[in-house]
Design a protein around this motif. Structure first.
Motif: not given
Length: 75
Positions: A2-11, A13-17
């Motif tokens: 289950x994915x969280x409804x919200x996405x946070x800055x850490x994730x 930052x990691x996805x977009x490098x």
């Protein structure tokens, strides 16, 4: 899983490098878009669905697949 409804800055930052500071700017910009549309937002997080739509164009890709279009056909 289950994915969280919200996405946070850490994730983000990691996805977009990118740096966390830039990820927070991305969140701020996306939240401003949502506020302009009348949605309630929470600082420091953004709707995962909206983020994926805006950053990756998920809806447009899925719509194309549902209509039988592929990237090869679009060219």
């Amino acid at each position: 899983m289950h994915k969280e409804i919200f996405i946070f800055a850490d994730e983000i930052a990691e996805q977009l490098k990118v740096s966390r500071a830039f990820a927070y700017k991305v969140i701020k910009n996306l939240n401003e878009e949502l506020q302009a549309k009348g949605f309630l937002t929470i600082p420091g997080r953004v709707s995962r669905k909206f983020y994926e739509e805006r950053v990756y164009g998920i809806n447009k890709m899925l719509e194309g697949e549902q209509n039988g279009n592929t990237r090869e056909q679009e060219k």
